[in-house]
Each structure stands twice: as structure tokens, then as C-alpha cells.
Write a protein that holds these residues in place. Structure first.
Motif, PDB file in Angstrom:
ATOM      1  N   GLY A  16      14.928  23.728  12.276  1.00  0.00           N
ATOM      2  CA  GLY A  16      13.937  22.672  12.233  1.00  0.00           C
ATOM      3  C   GLY A  16      14.390  21.461  11.434  1.00  0.00           C
ATOM      4  N   PHE A  17      13.458  20.593  11.167  1.00  0.00           N
ATOM      5  CA  PHE A  17      13.739  19.308  10.533  1.00  0.00           C
ATOM      6  C   PHE A  17      14.293  19.450   9.119  1.00  0.00           C
ATOM      7  CE2 PHE A  17      12.207  15.767   7.878  1.00  0.00           C
ATOM      8  CZ  PHE A  17      12.908  14.730   8.460  1.00  0.00           C
ATOM      9  N   TRP A  18      13.641  20.220   8.256  1.00  0.00           N
ATOM     10  CA  TRP A  18      14.011  20.237   6.841  1.00  0.00           C
ATOM     11  C   TRP A  18      15.366  20.864   6.575  1.00  0.00           C
ATOM     12  CZ3 TRP A  18      12.189  16.744   3.987  1.00  0.00           C
ATOM     13  CH2 TRP A  18      10.904  16.252   4.202  1.00  0.00           C
ATOM     14  N   ILE A  19      15.712  21.905   7.288  1.00  0.00           N
ATOM     15  CA  ILE A  19      17.036  22.494   7.059  1.00  0.00           C
ATOM     16  C   ILE A  19      18.132  21.538   7.536  1.00  0.00           C
ATOM     17  CG2 ILE A  19      17.197  23.831   9.216  1.00  0.00           C
ATOM     18  CD1 ILE A  19      18.417  26.103   7.354  1.00  0.00           C
ATOM     19  N   ARG A  20      17.828  20.743   8.545  1.00  0.00           N
ATOM     20  CA  ARG A  20      18.788  19.727   8.996  1.00  0.00           C
ATOM     21  C   ARG A  20      18.936  18.623   7.945  1.00  0.00           C
ATOM     22  NH1 ARG A  20      18.389  18.534  15.334  1.00  0.00           N
ATOM     23  NH2 ARG A  20      17.855  20.595  16.108  1.00  0.00           N
ATOM     24  N   VAL A  21      17.845  18.284   7.282  1.00  0.00           N
ATOM     25  CA  VAL A  21      17.916  17.302   6.192  1.00  0.00           C
ATOM     26  C   VAL A  21      18.825  17.844   5.092  1.00  0.00           C
ATOM     27  CG1 VAL A  21      16.593  16.182   4.341  1.00  0.00           C
ATOM     28  CG2 VAL A  21      15.690  16.222   6.677  1.00  0.00           C
ATOM     29  N   GLY A  22      18.676  19.129   4.775  1.00  0.00           N
ATOM     30  CA  GLY A  22      19.538  19.755   3.772  1.00  0.00           C
ATOM     31  C   GLY A  22      21.001  19.691   4.175  1.00  0.00           C
ATOM     32  N   VAL A  94      25.698  24.050  16.344  1.00  0.00           N
ATOM     33  CA  VAL A  94      25.292  23.205  17.463  1.00  0.00           C
ATOM     34  C   VAL A  94      25.833  23.836  18.738  1.00  0.00           C
ATOM     35  CG1 VAL A  94      25.432  20.899  18.488  1.00  0.00           C
ATOM     36  CG2 VAL A  94      25.373  21.159  15.993  1.00  0.00           C
ATOM     37  N   THR A  95      24.953  24.029  19.722  1.00  0.00           N
ATOM     38  CA  THR A  95      25.349  24.648  20.983  1.00  0.00           C
ATOM     39  C   THR A  95      24.823  23.814  22.147  1.00  0.00           C
ATOM     40  OG1 THR A  95      23.347  25.990  21.307  1.00  0.00           O
ATOM     41  CG2 THR A  95      25.080  26.937  19.910  1.00  0.00           C
ATOM     42  N   ASP A  96      25.307  24.157  23.346  1.00  0.00           N
ATOM     43  CA  ASP A  96      24.677  23.577  24.525  1.00  0.00           C
ATOM     44  C   ASP A  96      23.421  24.403  24.813  1.00  0.00           C
ATOM     45  OD1 ASP A  96      25.489  25.912  25.848  1.00  0.00           O
ATOM     46  OD2 ASP A  96      27.000  24.898  27.070  1.00  0.00           O
ATOM     47  N   GLU A  97      22.750  24.120  25.890  1.00  0.00           N
ATOM     48  CA  GLU A  97      21.485  24.809  26.168  1.00  0.00           C
ATOM     49  C   GLU A  97      21.662  26.268  26.565  1.00  0.00           C
ATOM     50  OE1 GLU A  97      19.291  22.112  28.691  1.00  0.00           O
ATOM     51  OE2 GLU A  97      18.619  21.017  26.913  1.00  0.00           O
ATOM     52  N   THR A 131       8.996  20.093  18.292  1.00  0.00           N
ATOM     53  CA  THR A 131       9.278  20.425  19.694  1.00  0.00           C
ATOM     54  C   THR A 131       9.516  21.928  19.843  1.00  0.00           C
ATOM     55  OG1 THR A 131      11.619  19.900  19.406  1.00  0.00           O
ATOM     56  CG2 THR A 131      10.204  18.144  20.259  1.00  0.00           C
ATOM     57  N   ARG A 132       9.346  22.431  21.040  1.00  0.00           N
ATOM     58  CA  ARG A 132       9.412  23.873  21.301  1.00  0.00           C
ATOM     59  C   ARG A 132      10.714  24.499  20.829  1.00  0.00           C
ATOM     60  NH1 ARG A 132      11.231  26.909  25.571  1.00  0.00           N
ATOM     61  NH2 ARG A 132      11.685  25.067  26.814  1.00  0.00           N
ATOM     62  N   ARG A 133      11.845  23.873  21.127  1.00  0.00           N
ATOM     63  CA  ARG A 133      13.138  24.413  20.700  1.00  0.00           C
ATOM     64  C   ARG A 133      13.709  23.640  19.517  1.00  0.00           C
ATOM     65  NH1 ARG A 133      16.658  25.202  25.999  1.00  0.00           N
ATOM     66  NH2 ARG A 133      16.020  23.055  26.311  1.00  0.00           N
ATOM     67  N   GLN A 134      12.823  22.956  18.812  1.00  0.00           N
ATOM     68  CA  GLN A 134      13.149  22.193  17.609  1.00  0.00           C
ATOM     69  C   GLN A 134      14.321  21.238  17.844  1.00  0.00           C
ATOM     70  OE1 GLN A 134      12.944  24.955  14.189  1.00  0.00           O
ATOM     71  NE2 GLN A 134      10.783  24.400  14.328  1.00  0.00           N
ATOM     72  N   GLN A 135      14.236  20.521  18.948  1.00  0.00           N
ATOM     73  CA  GLN A 135      15.252  19.533  19.292  1.00  0.00           C
ATOM     74  C   GLN A 135      14.798  18.144  18.853  1.00  0.00           C
ATOM     75  OE1 GLN A 135      15.231  20.723  23.540  1.00  0.00           O
ATOM     76  NE2 GLN A 135      17.454  20.462  23.390  1.00  0.00           N
TER      77      GLN A 135
END
Length: 181
Positions: A16-22, A94-97, A131-135
Motif C-alpha cells: 500500500g501507500f505508506w510502506i511505499r513511502v517508507g 515490482v512485478t507485471d500483472e 485501489t483493489r490491487r493497491q496500484q
């Protein structure tokens, strides 16, 4: 998510958002020395005598900074690590779908798709929180996902080390960001 190769459903913990901020905070620390060193060397070798030349140097410096960050992001996200140093530390990839490693071209597209993600008050980045898949918008544009790997407890501990906590921590973080904006 659904893996088309094997026609099976696999449970994936998306980031999600916060771990990406980290992860971004870690990347900022990792890239601080290389970016400022390159900037210093460029500016030292290109003295400006007037206001117009100074503006050209500032623009070129910003472009060089963008290129350095693009190479860092795209090379590491398309490598066997599947993420930058910050993402690796926090157990993200990071992966593709389909859950596969992305190519350098897709990683490049993902990097430059961050421009529209940030244009409207960073709403494109915040989309990773709902978003559903946190994209984020850039993930949707590039056809990528950011998944969590491994032990959630280890990553939670790493997260606590990276993200500031409490009022004083957020004050320090906002001051730090203010210094470099």
C-alpha cells in the motif's frame, strides 16, 4: 491475483501507500550522495556568468538528476531484486500483472508514468492506498504491481526503523523533505 500461465489464483499481499513511502525514504538516503556529488561536479565544471546561463545550468542539473533516478529505478526494478534498495529492505517487489519480473522498458515506462501520478497533488501515488490491487496511477499505466515478500513481522520492524513515529518524528521528516525540495 490470477496467474495466466498456470491458470491458478494466488494470494498476494500488495504494498500500500505508506510502506511505499517508507521505501522512498530509504531510496532518498541511498541516492543523496550520488545525486549531490554528480550535481556538484556538473556545477563546478560549468560556471555561469549570467542569469540566463544560471537558468540553463539549473535546468540541465534537474535533467541530470532525473536521469540518475531513472537509471537507478529502472535498472533495479528490472533486475533480479525487482525493486530499489528501499523496496528490497522493506520486502517489496515490482512485478507485471502475472507476478513476473518486469523488463527494463516496462520499468522505464513505470518511472516516467510517475510524472502524471504526481501532477495533481500526488493523488496518483495515493491511489495505492485505496485501489483493489493497491496500484498507483503509474502502476496502472505500466501494467505493474508492487507485492510484499516474505515475513510480514520482519518488514513491519524495518518499517518502524524507516518511517518516523510520533510528533517529533514527523516534524523531523517534514523538515528533512523541506531541505531538499
Amino acid at each position: 491475483f490470477y496467474c495466466h500461465k498456470f491458470a491458478v489464483h494466488v494470494d498476494v499481499a500488495y504494498a500500500g501507500f505508506w510502506i511505499r513511502v517508507g521505501a522512498y525514504f530509504v531510496d532518498m538516503v541511498v541516492m543523496l550522495v550520488p545525486v549531490y556529488l554528480i550535481s556538484f561536479l556538473y556545477r563546478a565544471s560549468t560556471p555561469a556568468s549570467g542569469q540566463t546561463e544560471q537558468a540553463a545550468i539549473e535546468l540541465m542539473d534537474a535533467l541530470i538528476n532525473c536521469i540518475v533516478w531513472w537509471i537507478y529505478s529502472a535498472v533495479l526494478e528490472s533486475s533480479a531484486w525487482q525493486g530499489t534498495v528501499g523496496k528490497k529492505l522493506l520486502g517489496l517487489r515490482v512485478t507485471d500483472e502475472d507476478g513476473d519480473r518486469i523488463s527494463f522498458g516496462r520499468a522505464t515506462g513505470r518511472y516516467f508514468a510517475k510524472l502524471p501520478s504526481g501532477l495533481l497533488l500526488c493523488v496518483g501515488f495515493m491511489m495505492a492506498g485505496w485501489t483493489r490491487r493497491q496500484q498507483g496511477l503509474h502502476d496502472m499505466m505500466a501494467g505493474t504491481l508492487v507485492a510484499r515478500d516474505g515475513n510480514a513481522e520482519d518488514h513491519a520492524a524495518a518499517m518502524r526503523m524507516v518511517l518516523p513515529t510520533g510528533r517529533s518524528g514527523w516534524a523531523i521528516a517534514s523538515g528533512y523533505l523541506g531541505l531538499f525540495s
